[in-house]
Design a protein around this motif. Structure first.
Motif, PDB file in Angstrom:
ATOM      1  N   THR A   7      91.051  33.614   3.346  1.00  0.00           N
ATOM      2  CA  THR A   7      91.273  33.404   4.341  1.00  0.00           C
ATOM      3  C   THR A   7      91.356  34.851   5.419  1.00  0.00           C
ATOM      4  O   THR A   7      90.778  34.695   5.913  1.00  0.00           O
ATOM      5  CB  THR A   7      91.461  32.044   4.966  1.00  0.00           C
ATOM      6  N   LEU A  54      83.999  29.920   8.469  1.00  0.00           N
ATOM      7  CA  LEU A  54      85.533  29.596   8.701  1.00  0.00           C
ATOM      8  C   LEU A  54      85.312  28.223   9.316  1.00  0.00           C
ATOM      9  O   LEU A  54      85.829  27.110   8.798  1.00  0.00           O
ATOM     10  CB  LEU A  54      86.189  30.424  10.044  1.00  0.00           C
ATOM     11  N   GLY A  57      84.711  25.548   5.650  1.00  0.00           N
ATOM     12  CA  GLY A  57      85.744  25.665   5.302  1.00  0.00           C
ATOM     13  C   GLY A  57      86.423  24.843   6.143  1.00  0.00           C
ATOM     14  O   GLY A  57      87.090  23.822   5.463  1.00  0.00           O
ATOM     15  N   LYS A  58      86.309  24.713   7.804  1.00  0.00           N
ATOM     16  CA  LYS A  58      87.184  23.496   7.897  1.00  0.00           C
ATOM     17  C   LYS A  58      86.335  22.217   7.840  1.00  0.00           C
ATOM     18  O   LYS A  58      87.032  21.080   7.896  1.00  0.00           O
ATOM     19  CB  LYS A  58      86.712  23.896  10.183  1.00  0.00           C
ATOM     20  N   GLU A 157      82.916  32.552  -0.199  1.00  0.00           N
ATOM     21  CA  GLU A 157      83.627  33.279   0.540  1.00  0.00           C
ATOM     22  C   GLU A 157      83.472  34.849   0.070  1.00  0.00           C
ATOM     23  O   GLU A 157      82.410  35.671   1.154  1.00  0.00           O
ATOM     24  CB  GLU A 157      84.455  32.012   1.462  1.00  0.00           C
TER      25      GLU A 157
END
Length: 313
Positions: A7, A54, A57-58, A157
């Motif tokens: 992240t 992102l 990932g959420k 990622e």
């Protein structure tokens, strides 16, 4: 997304790309450099890519449902694949088109110091982002080479950010070469050639990313080291005498499914077998914490009847 999902590297890349994209578009407006326009679109596409990572990932953090009993961990693979498509179409193909147009219809650069200044700024900003990605990756890479890490990483990622940042730095060098040769020769065709080179580079990186994330989407087994630890943990030499065969599958970057047929003693009671299975599951989870879904089938081992089978590695 966990820390292993990179992240910090994604956020660093997002901030750098947004600032760089704005600067490149300003430079294009003042100079008319097609390299600047292609690089601006590239940085804007990269910013969108980090947003997709992102978002993936959420979404992957959602709890399992009756319709998706193994959860949503593979959302991260899906969004990683979308990134490769965006990079190919918006970044690579647009740069190839713009470069070809500039070669066919060259025009001189105006206010050359704008693109040169922006490119120098962009190299510094991308270098910071790339350094962050390398630092995050080194925590997971171990003794692997960079090629091995990109090919074997289960979290998409960091490989995506690494390749994007690497491609961006090379692209900036190509843009500098295109602008520099245009200024040195007075021939704007060099600016178009630099743009074509940027497009070719982005298409190549996009194809590599697509191939790697496609493999993750299809379902990859645990790595050899994890498979070895799982096999060792399953066998205690007493209640569980051997692993007859085993399969592993990544349900997401940090969630592993383990299905194995294990050999138990022929005279064990049902209670003893149940206790042996529970103990084996506990040992596996202690050895490989991401092995969260485990299915064990007890059997009596018969060497003559046992068929050789790969263990999913």
């Amino acid at each position: 997304m966990s820390a292993s999902g990179g992240t910090k590297a994604i956020v660093a890349a997002l901030g750098a790309n947004l600032a760089i994209a704005a600067a490149k578009f300003v430079a294009f407006a003042f100079s008319g450099s097609s390299s600047m326009l292609a690089e601006g679109v590239h940085s804007l596409a990269d910013s969108g890519n980090q947003g997709l990572l992102l978002l993936g990932g959420k979404k992957a953090q959602r709890a399992a449902t009756a319709e998706h009993p193994f959860g949503y961990g593979r959302e991260r693979y899906i969004y990683g694949f979308l990134v490769s498509i965006v990079l190919f179409t918006i970044g690579g193909v647009f740069a190839l088109y713009e470069g070809w147009e500039k070669i066919q219809h060259p025009h001189p650069l105006d206010n050359w110091y704008w693109p040169v200044g922006v490119l120098v700024f962009a190299v510094i900003a991308e270098g910071f982002s790339f350094r962050t990605a390398i630092k995050e990756s080194n925590a997971l890479r171990g003794q692997q080479s960079w090629t091995q890490f990109i090919r074997s990483a289960k979290a998409p990622e960091l490989p995506v950010v690494l390749l994007e940042d690497f491609g961006a730095l090379i692209g900036l060098v190509l843009a500098l070469c295109g602008v520099g040769l245009t200024l040195a020769t007075g021939d704007a065709v060099w600016d178009g050639i630099g743009t074509m080179a940027i497009g070719t580079l982005l298409v190549a990186i996009a194809l590599v990313l697509a191939a790697e994330t496609k493999s993750l989407l299809l379902g990859e087994a645990a790595g050899p080291d994890q498979v070895a630890r799982i096999r060792t943990a399953l066998v205690d030499g007493d209640a569980v005498t051997r692993v007859i065969h085993m399969r592993t599958l990544h349900l997401g970057p940090e969630e592993l499914l383990v299905a194995a047929k294990i050999a138990v003693r022929h005279d064990d009671t049902a209670t003893e077998i149940a206790d042996a299975i529970n103990a084996a599951e506990a040992r596996v989870r202690a050895a490989v914490p991401i092995a969260r879904v485990i299915y064990l089938e007890p059997d009596i081992y018969d060497e003559a009847a046992a068929a050789p089978a790969p263990d999913g590695s």
